[in-house]
Design a protein around this motif. Structure first.
Motif, PDB file in Angstrom:
ATOM      1  N   ASN A 132      -6.446  -7.813  61.864  1.00 40.66           N
ATOM      2  CA  ASN A 132      -6.909  -8.273  60.549  1.00 40.66           C
ATOM      3  C   ASN A 132      -7.464  -9.700  60.641  1.00 40.66           C
ATOM      4  O   ASN A 132      -7.433 -10.332  61.705  1.00 40.66           O
ATOM      5  CB  ASN A 132      -5.814  -8.145  59.486  1.00 40.66           C
ATOM      6  CG  ASN A 132      -4.696  -9.152  59.647  1.00 40.66           C
ATOM      7  OD1 ASN A 132      -4.809 -10.116  60.390  1.00 40.66           O
ATOM      8  ND2 ASN A 132      -3.597  -8.922  58.944  1.00 40.66           N
ATOM      9  N   GLY A 133      -7.985 -10.190  59.523  1.00 39.97           N
ATOM     10  CA  GLY A 133      -8.466 -11.568  59.443  1.00 39.97           C
ATOM     11  C   GLY A 133      -9.547 -11.867  60.458  1.00 39.97           C
ATOM     12  O   GLY A 133     -10.483 -11.093  60.638  1.00 39.97           O
ATOM     13  N   LYS A 134      -9.416 -12.990  61.132  1.00 36.16           N
ATOM     14  CA  LYS A 134     -10.462 -13.421  62.063  1.00 36.16           C
ATOM     15  C   LYS A 134     -10.644 -12.443  63.218  1.00 36.16           C
ATOM     16  O   LYS A 134     -11.732 -12.298  63.754  1.00 36.16           O
ATOM     17  CB  LYS A 134     -10.163 -14.832  62.588  1.00 36.16           C
ATOM     18  CG  LYS A 134      -9.203 -14.898  63.761  1.00 36.16           C
ATOM     19  CD  LYS A 134      -8.957 -16.300  64.245  1.00 36.16           C
ATOM     20  CE  LYS A 134     -10.108 -16.883  65.020  1.00 36.16           C
ATOM     21  NZ  LYS A 134     -10.326 -16.287  66.332  1.00 36.16           N
TER      22      LYS A 134
ATOM     23  N   ILE B  58      -1.078 -12.952  54.048  1.00 34.42           N
ATOM     24  CA  ILE B  58      -2.233 -12.183  53.592  1.00 34.42           C
ATOM     25  C   ILE B  58      -2.703 -12.812  52.278  1.00 34.42           C
ATOM     26  O   ILE B  58      -1.890 -13.055  51.383  1.00 34.42           O
ATOM     27  CB  ILE B  58      -1.836 -10.711  53.360  1.00 34.42           C
ATOM     28  CG1 ILE B  58      -1.264 -10.088  54.643  1.00 34.42           C
ATOM     29  CG2 ILE B  58      -3.025  -9.920  52.839  1.00 34.42           C
ATOM     30  CD1 ILE B  58      -2.223  -9.900  55.776  1.00 34.42           C
ATOM     31  N   VAL B  80       1.077 -10.910  57.911  1.00 36.27           N
ATOM     32  CA  VAL B  80       0.464 -12.103  58.500  1.00 36.27           C
ATOM     33  C   VAL B  80      -1.037 -11.862  58.631  1.00 36.27           C
ATOM     34  O   VAL B  80      -1.463 -10.822  59.149  1.00 36.27           O
ATOM     35  CB  VAL B  80       1.094 -12.385  59.879  1.00 36.27           C
ATOM     36  CG1 VAL B  80       0.344 -13.486  60.603  1.00 36.27           C
ATOM     37  CG2 VAL B  80       2.564 -12.753  59.726  1.00 36.27           C
ATOM     38  N   PHE B  81      -1.807 -12.815  58.160  1.00 36.56           N
ATOM     39  CA  PHE B  81      -3.262 -12.729  58.275  1.00 36.56           C
ATOM     40  C   PHE B  81      -3.680 -13.316  59.618  1.00 36.56           C
ATOM     41  O   PHE B  81      -2.945 -14.085  60.219  1.00 36.56           O
ATOM     42  CB  PHE B  81      -3.911 -13.492  57.121  1.00 36.56           C
ATOM     43  CG  PHE B  81      -5.279 -12.991  56.738  1.00 36.56           C
ATOM     44  CD1 PHE B  81      -5.534 -11.645  56.587  1.00 36.56           C
ATOM     45  CD2 PHE B  81      -6.314 -13.881  56.511  1.00 36.56           C
ATOM     46  CE1 PHE B  81      -6.781 -11.182  56.218  1.00 36.56           C
ATOM     47  CE2 PHE B  81      -7.572 -13.431  56.136  1.00 36.56           C
ATOM     48  CZ  PHE B  81      -7.806 -12.085  55.983  1.00 36.56           C
ATOM     49  N   HIS B  82      -4.881 -12.976  60.067  1.00 39.29           N
ATOM     50  CA  HIS B  82      -5.372 -13.393  61.389  1.00 39.29           C
ATOM     51  C   HIS B  82      -4.375 -12.938  62.459  1.00 39.29           C
ATOM     52  O   HIS B  82      -3.817 -13.738  63.214  1.00 39.29           O
ATOM     53  CB  HIS B  82      -5.601 -14.903  61.466  1.00 39.29           C
ATOM     54  CG  HIS B  82      -6.429 -15.466  60.359  1.00 39.29           C
ATOM     55  ND1 HIS B  82      -7.641 -14.899  59.987  1.00 39.29           N
ATOM     56  CD2 HIS B  82      -6.241 -16.527  59.534  1.00 39.29           C
ATOM     57  CE1 HIS B  82      -8.145 -15.607  58.983  1.00 39.29           C
ATOM     58  NE2 HIS B  82      -7.315 -16.575  58.687  1.00 39.29           N
TER      59      HIS B  82
END
Lengths: 148, 135
Positions: A132-134, B58, B80-82
């Motif tokens: 996810n994300g970057k 997130i 958790v993002f990234h």
């Protein structure tokens, strides 16, 4: 509003940056079988809070500790969830999940222990590889917003 | 009729600029580093300002206005993002237990959820290896 049949609710505190009920897993706390299809998460003496009136915004907390063992077992049903607008993708398998746990709230003298793992069940579980994300954006340049 | 805008200050400002320009080019001879030259200043070294290294939540909010992620089909399984790595996510537990007084007390609701994240997350402009759980 908390459900009427909810007398305790155990979870870690929300972090200062908003990270929700997440704590590190100690070394050896997460174990995979050789084929990766069964995963066991086991932790002891996890500092948590008992917050019976959660999600009420003024729900008070009492310090507590928690031991638990959670076992995921992958089924043969593959899944792939992806949302470019939320920048995530997971590919894996639906799973079963079973839990046994033990909690203690010393301030109020409350303890509780679940029946053995095999007696519990969950409605939904998934095991998979996630991005996810970057990291998602790196694989999908079109979804990445222009740099400032 | 007098103008609302006086021109004198502008003229004075131009003069000041001219004077400044003259000073700036006042020395036009050959450059001699040993003559009146100051030693080069060391640029102060400060640590990077890259932000904290805690996992980033997130961004999207749930119905309670929290960075919580309900579990289910087509839902974001990480908190958790990234992040990239292995995840496990589950919800809707049903089970029984016994309290310290010997009373049988059930556990679990539709929203009773757990999860793990085993992999790499990005924070503070660098990658971190971590095993995390949402409980």
């Amino acid at each position: 509003m908390a459900p009427k049949n909810q007398f305790h609710d155990f979870h870690p505190p929300i972090a200062q940056n908003g990270l929700y009920w997440v704590v590190p897993v100690p070394e050896g706390g997460l174990r995979y079988t050789d084929d990766g299809r069964t995963v066991t998460l086991e932790m002891k003496d996890v500092p948590v809070v008992d917050q019976p009136r959660w999600p009420a915004l003024d729900a008070t907390t009492t310090p507590a500790t928690m031991n638990f063992k959670l076992v995921f077992k992958a089924t043969e049903k593959p899944v792939a969830y992806e949302d470019p607008f939320k920048h995530f993708r997971v590919t894996g398998f639906l799973a079963t999940a079973q839990l046994e746990a033990q909690v203690a709230v010393p301030e109020i003298g409350f303890t509780w222990k679940s029946d053995p793992l095999e007696t519990s069940k969950s409605d939904f579980a998934v095991l998979g590889d996630h991005v996810n994300g970057k990291y998602y954006d790196a694989e999908h340049p079109a979804s990445k917003p222009a740099a400032k | 009729m007098p103008s609302r805008f006086r021109s004198d200050p502008l003229i004075s400002h131009r003069r000041a600029l001219s004077a400044g320009a003259s000073l700036a080019v006042g020395y036009s001879g050959p450059l001699d580093p040993s003559l009146g030259a100051e030693p080069a200043r060391q640029q102060p070294q400060h640590p990077p300002a890259n932000g904290g290294t805690d996992p980033f939540p997130i961004p999207w909010l749930d119905k309670n206005g929290s960075h919580n992620q309900p579990a289910g089909p087509n839902m974001e399984p990480s908190h958790v993002f990234h992040f990239k790595g292995k995840v496990g996510r589950c919800a809707g537990f049903v089970g029984m237990g016994t309290d310290g007084q010997g009373n049988r007390v059930p556990f679990g609701l539709r929203t009773t959820d757990y999860g793990f994240m085993d992999g790499e997350y990005w924070a503070g402009r660098t990658a971190h290896r971590a095993v995390l759980t949402h409980i």
